[in-house]
Design an enzyme around this catalytic site. Structure first.
Site, short mmCIF file in Angstrom:
data_model
loop_
_atom_site.label_atom_id
_atom_site.label_comp_id
_atom_site.label_asym_id
_atom_site.label_seq_id
_atom_site.Cartn_x
_atom_site.Cartn_y
_atom_site.Cartn_z
NE ARG A 130 -23.68 -30.57 -3.69
CZ ARG A 130 -23.62 -29.31 -4.17
NH1 ARG A 130 -24.67 -28.81 -4.81
NH2 ARG A 130 -22.54 -28.58 -4.01
CB SER A 189 -27.30 -23.84 -8.83
OG SER A 189 -27.61 -25.07 -8.20
N GLY A 191 -26.55 -18.49 -7.28
CA GLY A 191 -26.70 -17.38 -6.35
C GLY A 191 -25.64 -16.30 -6.47
CD GLU A 192 -22.36 -17.40 -5.06
OE1 GLU A 192 -22.82 -16.91 -4.01
OE2 GLU A 192 -22.58 -18.57 -5.41
CD1 TRP A 251 -27.39 -22.49 -3.38
CD2 TRP A 251 -26.34 -24.43 -3.15
NE1 TRP A 251 -26.53 -22.36 -2.31
CE2 TRP A 251 -25.87 -23.55 -2.15
CE3 TRP A 251 -25.81 -25.73 -3.20
CZ2 TRP A 251 -24.90 -23.90 -1.21
CZ3 TRP A 251 -24.84 -26.09 -2.26
CH2 TRP A 251 -24.40 -25.18 -1.28
CG ASP A 320 -21.82 -16.60 0.24
OD1 ASP A 320 -22.96 -16.54 -0.23
OD2 ASP A 320 -20.99 -17.46 -0.12
CG ASP A 322 -25.60 -19.65 0.31
OD1 ASP A 322 -24.91 -18.64 0.46
OD2 ASP A 322 -25.82 -20.15 -0.80
NE ARG A 344 -22.26 -21.08 3.05
CZ ARG A 344 -22.34 -21.00 1.72
NH1 ARG A 344 -22.83 -22.01 1.02
NH2 ARG A 344 -21.94 -19.94 1.08
CD1 TRP A 490 -16.90 -30.42 -0.89
CD2 TRP A 490 -16.69 -28.99 0.81
NE1 TRP A 490 -17.46 -29.21 -1.28
CE2 TRP A 490 -17.34 -28.32 -0.25
CE3 TRP A 490 -16.44 -28.29 1.99
CZ2 TRP A 490 -17.74 -26.99 -0.16
CZ3 TRP A 490 -16.84 -26.96 2.09
CH2 TRP A 490 -17.48 -26.33 1.02
#
Length: 588
Positions: A130, A189, A191-192, A251, A320, A322, A344, A490
């Site tokens: 990013r 990053s 988180g999963e 993240w 989820d 975040d 979110r 997005w």
């Protein structure tokens, strides 16, 4: 020349060398210096607002391509970067942890850096990057194997690189770093994968770590190589040892409010997703089940890494949702200093800038099922029947009750940055109207393996649109206008003093809107979906606008029924740069 004069000249030369390149003052004044863009967000407050008004509602129709730069054919995927512009060079990051330096006048490549990633990286949501950060004579960016790299601005040579965390445990890095007072500040990053979210500060010149701040309670921070303070209070909001793999990935990076000297970082979902395993479904006596400081915004002292304040948007999180979305500093129409963030979970929050205290929360999406509102303290009023069921209550113990929840886990707004206009006083939020079937499953932690304990299928809430760009008054929460888009939005948003709002669509259109009415004033087909972040700057008296085009990101990977609606979209990898020619600036 005597030795005293020579020494004086040498001292001046050394001082100038030490101050060469981008300075702290340059970073602090990035929004007002329209000849360059040296921070992510076009200013560390992340307003993404330009005071340029050469390009305006009357002449934007005359905006034309100046050049286009290809990032190569084999490594396309999602291009979520924000370009930086400094000293005649544009710097852009690309998918697979690449960096390009481009002549800003001609679009010709000057140098390219490829991080040469190892086998076994575990990015959750595409191989994106990013953006970068500039300080002194260096440019910095993170890589998918969870490293931070410093490159020479002119040559692309590596100055130093350092490990943020172990990629084999699921860590990665995709956000643009943040620089404050000579410190390069990063999150992480993953988180999963049951990682632990953390903010780290390094000396920008050497790469040496100055402080670290884990964001999950029970973990110890460090300062100058030694333990400092514990984050939170052990087992106050987490049961047993679950805090050790508690998630909360930082993240998306952070912002900086110079007036209060505060870093603001958001934290991701607690791990695992299954809230019943974390004591958040039905909290035990003496434990709130809030799982601090996951799904929160943290105010952090940039010098020491100490947490000044926190605000948790979704305590007892189970969908989820975040809490990483960007926190934007602004001054409202009453002169009050505020933070704003679109979570979110579907609510737009306004906080006090001094201490992060709750001011207000209003929905920015049409359908919110998990909560019946936000109370006077900023805490959700949970709709408990909409919490995914506990697998332990199922006959076979393998799958909890399925519920339909809205927004989906990809959020009312995901990572894509909103923008604030000082001209209109409005926020422009790229949102999505979708929900999900979601259920919980048993799960145990295994290093480097997905740690969800949930299953899901995303579904659109409306037949005629998913994406929705909304103009919102932060004081009242009123929606001033809405632009509906068939595919999910997005990409990032940018505003200007010329009364324009820029963003792109997955269908490939780069669009300029009227900031007051939402009317489409100009558009250009870029050939691939836009998931990047636009910028604008001035060069030789002409205003330029740039954006990355290249479809990808989380939607085609995680989007369920939605992914099948966008599978026709072409990948790509192009930096498009447009300009308003001087002779057309006054033409109507």
């Amino acid at each position: 020349m005597n030795r005293f004069v020579a020494a004086a000249i040498a001292g001046v030369f050394a001082t100038n060398m030490a101050q060469a390149g981008v300075t702290e003052a340059d970073l602090a004044n990035d929004q007002t210096n329209v000849s360059q863009v040296v921070t992510n967000g076009m200013g560390r407050d992340l307003q993404r607002y330009s005071p340029l008004d050469t390009l305006n509602k009357d002449n934007v129709k005359n905006l034309v391509p100046a050049w286009a730069f290809s990032m190569g054919g084999e490594k396309q995927r999602g291009q979520e970067t924000q370009p930086l512009v400094y000293d005649g060079i544009m710097y852009v990051t690309g998918s697979y942890s690449r960096m390009y330096a481009i002549d800003v006048e001609t679009g010709e490549e000057i140098w390219q850096y490829d991080a040469r990633l190892p086998e076994g990286i575990l990015p959750c949501c595409d191989v994106i990057n990013r953006g970068a950060a500039i300080y002194g004579d260096n440019i910095y960016f993170g890589t998918l194997d969870a490293r931070i790299v410093a490159l020479d601005l002119k040559t692309g040579d590596v100055k130093w690189r350092d490990k943020i965390a172990d990629y084999k445990a699921g860590y990665s890095y995709t956000a643009a770093p943040l620089i404050v007072d000579g410190l390069i500040i990063t999150g992480n990053s993953g988180g999963e994968f049951g990682i632990v979210g953390e903010v780290q500060a390094r000396d920008a010149e050497t790469g040496d770590i100055v402080w670290t701040r884990p964001v999950i309670e029970g973990h110890m921070g460090t300062l100058n190589g030694e333990e400092s303070t514990m984050t939170g209070t052990l087992n106050a909001t987490w049961p047993g040892d679950l805090w050790k793999t508690g998630g909360g990935a930082t993240w998306l990076g952070g912002s900086y409010d110079g007036e209060t000297d505060t870093l603001v970082f958001g934290t991701g979902n607690p791990a695992p997703w299954n809230s019943h395993l974390r004591g958040a479904g039905t909290p035990a006596e003496g434990n709130t089940g809030d799982n601090l400081y996951a799904a929160s915004r943290l105010g952090i002292d940039p010098a020491t890494g100490e947490i000044k304040w926190h605000f948790q948007t979704t305590p007892r999180e189970g969908w989820d949702y975040d809490g990483v979305n960007e926190v934007v500093a602004y001054t409202d129409k009453n002169g009050d200093k505020r933070f704003a963030t679109a979570d979110r979970n579907g609510y737009f929050y306004v906080l006090n800038r001094e201490d992060g205290a709750f001011v207000s929360a209003t929905p920015f999406v049409k359908d919110i099922t998990w909560a019946n509102g936000i109370d006077e303290n900023g805490r959700p009023i949970f709709n408990e029947p909409n919490r995914p069921g506990n697998p332990a209550d199922a006959a076979d113990g393998n799958k909890g009750e399925v519920v339909f929840s809205s927004p989906s886990f990809l959020g009312g707004k995901n990572w894509m940055p909103m923008a604030y206009s000082q001209r209109s006083g409005l926020f422009y939020i790229p949102s999505n109207e979708w929900g999900m079937d979601i259920w919980n499953e048993p799960i145990t932690y295994k290093k480097g393996a997905a740690y969800l304990g949930s299953g899901f299928t995303i579904k659109p809430n409306y037949e005629d649109h998913i994406g929705s760009l909304k103009a919102i008054d932060p004081t009242t929460g009123e929606w001033k206008w809405e632009f509906k888009n068939n595919a999910p939005l997005w990409g990032g948003v940018m505003t200007t003093a010329g009364g324009l709002v820029f963003t792109g669509t997955p269908e490939g259109k780069f669009i300029a809107f009227d900031d007051e009415t939402g009317e489409v004033l100009w558009s250009f087909q870029t050939g691939s979906g836009i998931v990047g972040q636009p910028i604008t700057w001035e060069m030789d008296g002409e205003q330029y606008v740039s954006v990355a085009s290249g479809w990808g990101g989380a939607v085609p990977l995680w989007g369920g029924e939605v992914a099948s609606k966008v599978n026709y979209l072409n990948q790509g990898g192009t930096i498009w740069t447009f300009k308003l020619p001087r002779q057309l600036a006054s033409a109507n």
